[in-house]
Design an enzyme around this catalytic site. Structure first.
Site, PDB file in Angstrom:
ATOM      1  N   ASP A   8       0.793  -1.246   0.000  1.00  0.00           N
ATOM      2  CA  ASP A   8       0.000   0.000   0.000  1.00  0.00           C
ATOM      3  C   ASP A   8       0.824   1.295   0.000  1.00  0.00           C
ATOM      4  O   ASP A   8       0.538   2.215   0.789  1.00  0.00           O
ATOM      5  CB  ASP A   8      -0.959   0.015   1.205  1.00  0.00           C
ATOM      6  CG  ASP A   8      -1.932  -1.157   1.203  1.00  0.00           C
ATOM      7  OD1 ASP A   8      -1.869  -1.982   0.269  1.00  0.00           O
ATOM      8  OD2 ASP A   8      -2.746  -1.258   2.136  1.00  0.00           O
ATOM      9  N   ASP A  46      -4.572  -0.748  -1.640  1.00  0.00           N
ATOM     10  CA  ASP A  46      -5.847  -0.578  -0.959  1.00  0.00           C
ATOM     11  C   ASP A  46      -6.767   0.084  -1.990  1.00  0.00           C
ATOM     12  O   ASP A  46      -6.400   1.119  -2.573  1.00  0.00           O
ATOM     13  CB  ASP A  46      -5.613   0.346   0.254  1.00  0.00           C
ATOM     14  CG  ASP A  46      -6.539   0.037   1.419  1.00  0.00           C
ATOM     15  OD1 ASP A  46      -6.931  -1.137   1.597  1.00  0.00           O
ATOM     16  OD2 ASP A  46      -6.850   0.992   2.178  1.00  0.00           O
ATOM     17  N   HIS A  81     -10.213   7.147   2.140  1.00  0.00           N
ATOM     18  CA  HIS A  81      -8.855   6.970   1.614  1.00  0.00           C
ATOM     19  C   HIS A  81      -8.849   5.924   0.507  1.00  0.00           C
ATOM     20  O   HIS A  81      -9.704   5.033   0.478  1.00  0.00           O
ATOM     21  CB  HIS A  81      -7.895   6.532   2.736  1.00  0.00           C
ATOM     22  CG  HIS A  81      -8.229   5.177   3.286  1.00  0.00           C
ATOM     23  ND1 HIS A  81      -9.213   4.977   4.221  1.00  0.00           N
ATOM     24  CD2 HIS A  81      -7.746   3.940   3.004  1.00  0.00           C
ATOM     25  CE1 HIS A  81      -9.316   3.691   4.504  1.00  0.00           C
ATOM     26  NE2 HIS A  81      -8.440   3.032   3.765  1.00  0.00           N
ATOM     27  N   LYS A 106      -7.134  -4.940  -2.777  1.00  0.00           N
ATOM     28  CA  LYS A 106      -7.914  -5.423  -1.646  1.00  0.00           C
ATOM     29  C   LYS A 106      -8.793  -4.297  -1.126  1.00  0.00           C
ATOM     30  O   LYS A 106      -8.533  -3.118  -1.415  1.00  0.00           O
ATOM     31  CB  LYS A 106      -6.981  -5.921  -0.544  1.00  0.00           C
ATOM     32  CG  LYS A 106      -6.070  -4.823  -0.038  1.00  0.00           C
ATOM     33  CD  LYS A 106      -5.013  -5.363   0.880  1.00  0.00           C
ATOM     34  CE  LYS A 106      -4.119  -4.247   1.363  1.00  0.00           C
ATOM     35  NZ  LYS A 106      -4.809  -3.213   2.134  1.00  0.00           N
ATOM     36  N   CYS A 151      -1.731  -2.852   7.587  1.00  0.00           N
ATOM     37  CA  CYS A 151      -1.676  -3.738   6.423  1.00  0.00           C
ATOM     38  C   CYS A 151      -0.378  -4.538   6.345  1.00  0.00           C
ATOM     39  O   CYS A 151      -0.386  -5.694   5.917  1.00  0.00           O
ATOM     40  CB  CYS A 151      -1.957  -2.948   5.163  1.00  0.00           C
ATOM     41  SG  CYS A 151      -3.689  -2.384   5.160  1.00  0.00           S
TER      42      CYS A 151
HETATM   43  C1  VGL Z   1      -4.511   0.636   5.829  1.00  0.00           C
HETATM   44  C2  VGL Z   1      -6.003   1.514   7.320  1.00  0.00           C
HETATM   45  C3  VGL Z   1      -7.030   1.395   6.392  1.00  0.00           C
HETATM   46  C4  VGL Z   1      -3.086   0.230   5.542  1.00  0.00           C
HETATM   47  C5  VGL Z   1      -5.512   0.488   4.892  1.00  0.00           C
HETATM   48  O1  VGL Z   1      -2.711   0.166   4.351  1.00  0.00           O
HETATM   49  O2  VGL Z   1      -2.344  -0.002   6.511  1.00  0.00           O
HETATM   50  N1  VGL Z   1      -4.762   1.142   7.044  1.00  0.00           N
HETATM   51  N2  VGL Z   1      -6.756   0.875   5.196  1.00  0.00           N
HETATM   52 ZN    ZN Z   2      -8.216   0.979   3.655  1.00  0.00          ZN
END
Ligand code: VGL
Ligand code: ZN
Length: 202
Positions: A8, A46, A81, A106, A151
């Site tokens: 991510d 993400d 996000h 994902k 993540c």
């Molecule tokens: C993530 C919070 C929500 C991450 C993704 O990539 O760590 N954290 N979505």
């Molecule tokens: Zn997320």
């Protein structure tokens, strides 16, 4: 065989983004350099629809970072996000993507969040990542990217459950919370994972 998994590394997780991880920008050059040490590099992304149930704004009356029950499991509510096809979901512009052989997305199902690159948070649906590595004869996975205690951490735990060796590259990740990252590192070691830095790798 070993592979590098870049988790991510997207604009929204970089300072200036909607869910910025402090120092997230600092790891981009480190990860670019790190890629040279691997024959196989993959990335996760993400990739949420705008009506995703992990977004606080989709739960009137709830606040960002509040924890609610969603279909029986704890869900932290995040700022909007990594919405599909928007700038915030794109990889950091300085990330070298030439060696990235595959991208696993994902968080696409609006009803469930997905921290791990392997499974959603209820472990109901696989992304196919485990089978992808097994098909290629990969046995050891090295993790970097964002965010360290979400993540990256949950991907490592799933990797270990799937029978891979899993290594966190500590200087190539950053956390939202230092305290939570400390706990995540302890859990990583307890689950059989390793923690290294880029200079430990040949
Ligand atoms: C993530 C919070 C929500 C991450 C993704 O990539 O760590 N954290 N979505
Ligand atoms: Zn997320």
């Amino acid at each position: 065989m070993r592979a590098l998994v870049i988790i991510d590394l997207q604009n929204d997780f970089i300072p200036g983004g909607s869910l910025a991880v402090p120092g997230g920008d600092e790891i981009v050059p480190i990860i670019n350099e790190l890629q040279n040490k691997f024959d196989l590099v993959i990335a996760t992304q993400d990739w949420h629809p705008s009506n995703h149930s992990s977004f606080a704004e989709n739960h009137p009356g709830k606040r960002e970072f509040e924890i609610i029950k969603l279909n029986g499991i704890d869900q932290k509510l995040w700022p909007v996000h990594c919405v599909q096809n928007l700038k915030g979901a794109e990889f950091h512009p300085d990330l070298n993507s030439k060696k990235i052989e595959a991208i696993f997305r994902k968080g696409t199902d609006k009803n469930i969040d997905s921290y791990s690159g392997f499974y959603d948070n209820a472990h109901l649906k696989s992304t196919g990542l485990s089978g992808y590595f097994k098909d290629k004869g990969v046995t050891s996975l090295y993790f970097c990217g964002l965010a360290a205690e979400y993540c990256v951490y949950f991907s490592i735990i799933d990797a270990l459950k799937e029978g891979f060796k899993a290594v966190l590259i500590e200087d190539a990740t950053r956390a939202i919370s230092k305290e939570d990252f400390k706990k995540a590192k302890k859990e990583t070691l307890r689950a059989g994972g390793k923690i290294k830095t880029t200079s430990d790798l040949d």
